[in-house]
Design an enzyme around this catalytic site. Sequence first.
Site, PDB file in Angstrom:
ATOM      1  N   ASP A   1       7.293   3.146   1.293  1.00  0.00           N
ATOM      2  CA  ASP A   1       6.962   2.079   0.342  1.00  0.00           C
ATOM      3  C   ASP A   1       7.296   2.554  -1.068  1.00  0.00           C
ATOM      4  O   ASP A   1       6.766   3.558  -1.532  1.00  0.00           O
ATOM      5  CB  ASP A   1       5.463   1.754   0.451  1.00  0.00           C
ATOM      6  CG  ASP A   1       5.042   0.653  -0.504  1.00  0.00           C
ATOM      7  OD1 ASP A   1       5.915  -0.074  -1.026  1.00  0.00           O
ATOM      8  OD2 ASP A   1       3.816   0.524  -0.716  1.00  0.00           O
TER       9      ASP A   1
ATOM     10  N   ASP B   1       0.005  -5.785  -1.664  1.00  0.00           N
ATOM     11  CA  ASP B   1      -0.523  -4.664  -2.454  1.00  0.00           C
ATOM     12  C   ASP B   1      -1.828  -5.050  -3.107  1.00  0.00           C
ATOM     13  O   ASP B   1      -1.911  -6.068  -3.802  1.00  0.00           O
ATOM     14  CB  ASP B   1       0.493  -4.272  -3.531  1.00  0.00           C
ATOM     15  CG  ASP B   1       1.711  -3.602  -2.937  1.00  0.00           C
ATOM     16  OD1 ASP B   1       1.545  -2.590  -2.243  1.00  0.00           O
ATOM     17  OD2 ASP B   1       2.833  -4.101  -3.157  1.00  0.00           O
TER      18      ASP B   1
ATOM     19  N   HIS C   1      -1.906  -2.929   1.747  1.00  0.00           N
ATOM     20  CA  HIS C   1      -1.790  -1.595   1.149  1.00  0.00           C
ATOM     21  C   HIS C   1      -2.839  -1.491   0.041  1.00  0.00           C
ATOM     22  O   HIS C   1      -2.675  -2.058  -1.036  1.00  0.00           O
ATOM     23  CB  HIS C   1      -0.365  -1.421   0.597  1.00  0.00           C
ATOM     24  CG  HIS C   1      -0.163  -0.132  -0.133  1.00  0.00           C
ATOM     25  ND1 HIS C   1       0.905   0.088  -0.979  1.00  0.00           N
ATOM     26  CD2 HIS C   1      -0.880   1.035  -0.142  1.00  0.00           C
ATOM     27  CE1 HIS C   1       0.830   1.310  -1.473  1.00  0.00           C
ATOM     28  NE2 HIS C   1      -0.247   1.892  -0.993  1.00  0.00           N
TER      29      HIS C   1
ATOM     30  N   HIS D   1       4.037  -7.426   3.072  1.00  0.00           N
ATOM     31  CA  HIS D   1       3.313  -6.299   2.484  1.00  0.00           C
ATOM     32  C   HIS D   1       2.520  -6.825   1.287  1.00  0.00           C
ATOM     33  O   HIS D   1       3.087  -7.409   0.361  1.00  0.00           O
ATOM     34  CB  HIS D   1       4.330  -5.240   2.048  1.00  0.00           C
ATOM     35  CG  HIS D   1       3.738  -3.993   1.507  1.00  0.00           C
ATOM     36  ND1 HIS D   1       3.379  -2.924   2.302  1.00  0.00           N
ATOM     37  CD2 HIS D   1       3.446  -3.619   0.237  1.00  0.00           C
ATOM     38  CE1 HIS D   1       2.910  -1.949   1.555  1.00  0.00           C
ATOM     39  NE2 HIS D   1       2.925  -2.346   0.284  1.00  0.00           N
TER      40      HIS D   1
ATOM     41  N   MET E   1      -4.615  -3.673  -5.763  1.00  0.00           N
ATOM     42  CA  MET E   1      -4.844  -2.670  -6.817  1.00  0.00           C
ATOM     43  C   MET E   1      -6.131  -3.012  -7.554  1.00  0.00           C
ATOM     44  O   MET E   1      -6.412  -4.185  -7.800  1.00  0.00           O
ATOM     45  CB  MET E   1      -3.680  -2.685  -7.806  1.00  0.00           C
ATOM     46  CG  MET E   1      -2.313  -2.568  -7.175  1.00  0.00           C
ATOM     47  SD  MET E   1      -1.050  -2.475  -8.456  1.00  0.00           S
ATOM     48  CE  MET E   1       0.425  -2.719  -7.483  1.00  0.00           C
TER      49      MET E   1
ATOM     50  N   SER F   1       7.494  -6.931  -0.030  1.00  0.00           N
ATOM     51  CA  SER F   1       6.271  -6.766  -0.814  1.00  0.00           C
ATOM     52  C   SER F   1       6.092  -7.933  -1.774  1.00  0.00           C
ATOM     53  O   SER F   1       6.902  -8.137  -2.689  1.00  0.00           O
ATOM     54  CB  SER F   1       6.329  -5.455  -1.609  1.00  0.00           C
ATOM     55  OG  SER F   1       5.228  -5.404  -2.488  1.00  0.00           O
TER      56      SER F   1
ATOM     57  N   MET G   1       4.800   7.155   0.104  1.00  0.00           N
ATOM     58  CA  MET G   1       5.224   6.476  -1.120  1.00  0.00           C
ATOM     59  C   MET G   1       6.526   7.092  -1.618  1.00  0.00           C
ATOM     60  O   MET G   1       6.639   8.309  -1.776  1.00  0.00           O
ATOM     61  CB  MET G   1       4.148   6.607  -2.210  1.00  0.00           C
ATOM     62  CG  MET G   1       2.819   5.923  -1.896  1.00  0.00           C
ATOM     63  SD  MET G   1       2.938   4.177  -1.472  1.00  0.00           S
ATOM     64  CE  MET G   1       3.659   3.485  -2.986  1.00  0.00           C
TER      65      MET G   1
ATOM     66  N   MET H   1      -4.473   0.171  -2.795  1.00  0.00           N
ATOM     67  CA  MET H   1      -4.375   1.200  -3.854  1.00  0.00           C
ATOM     68  C   MET H   1      -5.657   1.097  -4.668  1.00  0.00           C
ATOM     69  O   MET H   1      -5.676   0.554  -5.783  1.00  0.00           O
ATOM     70  CB  MET H   1      -3.132   0.933  -4.712  1.00  0.00           C
ATOM     71  CG  MET H   1      -1.847   1.293  -4.009  1.00  0.00           C
ATOM     72  SD  MET H   1      -0.382   0.695  -4.869  1.00  0.00           S
ATOM     73  CE  MET H   1      -0.323  -0.959  -4.224  1.00  0.00           C
TER      74      MET H   1
HETATM   75  C1  DX5 Z   1       4.225   0.183  -5.371  1.00  0.00           C
HETATM   76  C2  DX5 Z   1       3.812  -0.807  -4.318  1.00  0.00           C
HETATM   77  C3  DX5 Z   1       4.981  -1.306  -3.586  1.00  0.00           C
HETATM   78  C4  DX5 Z   1       5.927  -2.108  -4.434  1.00  0.00           C
HETATM   79  C5  DX5 Z   1       7.296  -1.864  -3.892  1.00  0.00           C
HETATM   80  O1  DX5 Z   1       3.148   0.736  -5.971  1.00  0.00           O
HETATM   81  O2  DX5 Z   1       2.922  -0.235  -3.414  1.00  0.00           O
HETATM   82  O3  DX5 Z   1       4.634  -2.014  -2.413  1.00  0.00           O
HETATM   83  O4  DX5 Z   1       5.643  -3.478  -4.451  1.00  0.00           O
HETATM   84  O5  DX5 Z   1       8.215  -2.398  -4.772  1.00  0.00           O
HETATM   85  P1  DX5 Z   1       9.684  -1.795  -4.878  1.00  0.00           P
HETATM   86  O6  DX5 Z   1      10.315  -1.940  -3.539  1.00  0.00           O
HETATM   87  O7  DX5 Z   1      10.318  -2.646  -5.953  1.00  0.00           O
HETATM   88  O8  DX5 Z   1       9.556  -0.357  -5.301  1.00  0.00           O
HETATM   89 ZN    ZN Z   2       2.712  -1.150  -1.421  1.00  0.00          ZN
END
Ligand code: DX5
Ligand code: ZN
Length: 224
Positions: free
Chosen positions: A183, A45, A76, A43, A47, A18, A147, A78
């Site tokens: 994740d 993320d 991903h 990956h 947000m 990630s 999650m 969010m």
């Molecule tokens: C969390 C994210 C993850 C995060 C994972 O909200 O969606 O992808 O980057 O990080 P670790 O492995 O440190 O929990």
């Molecule tokens: Zn994620």
Amino acid sequence: MSLVDDWEDLNRVLISPSLLSADPARVIDGVRLAEEAGADLLHIDVMDGHFVPNLSFGPELVRKLREETQLNLEIHLMVDNPADIIPLFADAGADIIAFHREASPHCHRLLEEIRHLGARSGIAYNPGQSLEDLRLVCDVVDEVVIMGVNPGSSGARFIPGTFERVQRVAQIIEDRNVRICVDGGVDLDNAALLRDCGANLLVSGSCFFSAADAPAAIRTLRGS
Ligand code: DX5
Ligand code: ZN
């Protein structure tokens, strides 16, 4: 890697570092580290400051990374209103796009739309979200993201109930060609049990990017 070949082989566990845990001023260094360590995907993320309080990456980064790497790009989302931005990420070159069940009342339609746009479809479930309606979308989903933490940041505490939830997803999807991704909070200690429960795609943020030996971390996470 060929996503078509490796994705379909569910016995092969895929590892997806990630980028949220990479140095934000040197994201490309994080990409190269993942490539050299033997990762299967990246990956990314996304947000929006609403679905989760944080802000992170957008489609232009994905478009740029598409030019820079052969690794598959797993997005991903969010975000609230994922329907508004899914086309932007598909157009930028995303290979897999996952949005949160909690964020859309139209998840069946959205999963179909992601496939129609040429990406693999994913649906993510927060720790507090029931999994029971997953069976209603099983036939239009390529990846279920469970999650392991409450989303929004790297390095959050792993929630042990995740193991049971992964087992439940495996029951619901039966023998369909659907990947089970975990994740959040995945580390060298819990990866084997997550795989035993049925997970075959593991996201790793802080564990991978803080590892002294990144290739060894990938091997341990993958279990081979
Ligand atoms: C969390 C994210 C993850 C995060 C994972 O909200 O969606 O992808 O980057 O990080 P670790 O492995 O440190 O929990
Ligand atoms: Zn994620």
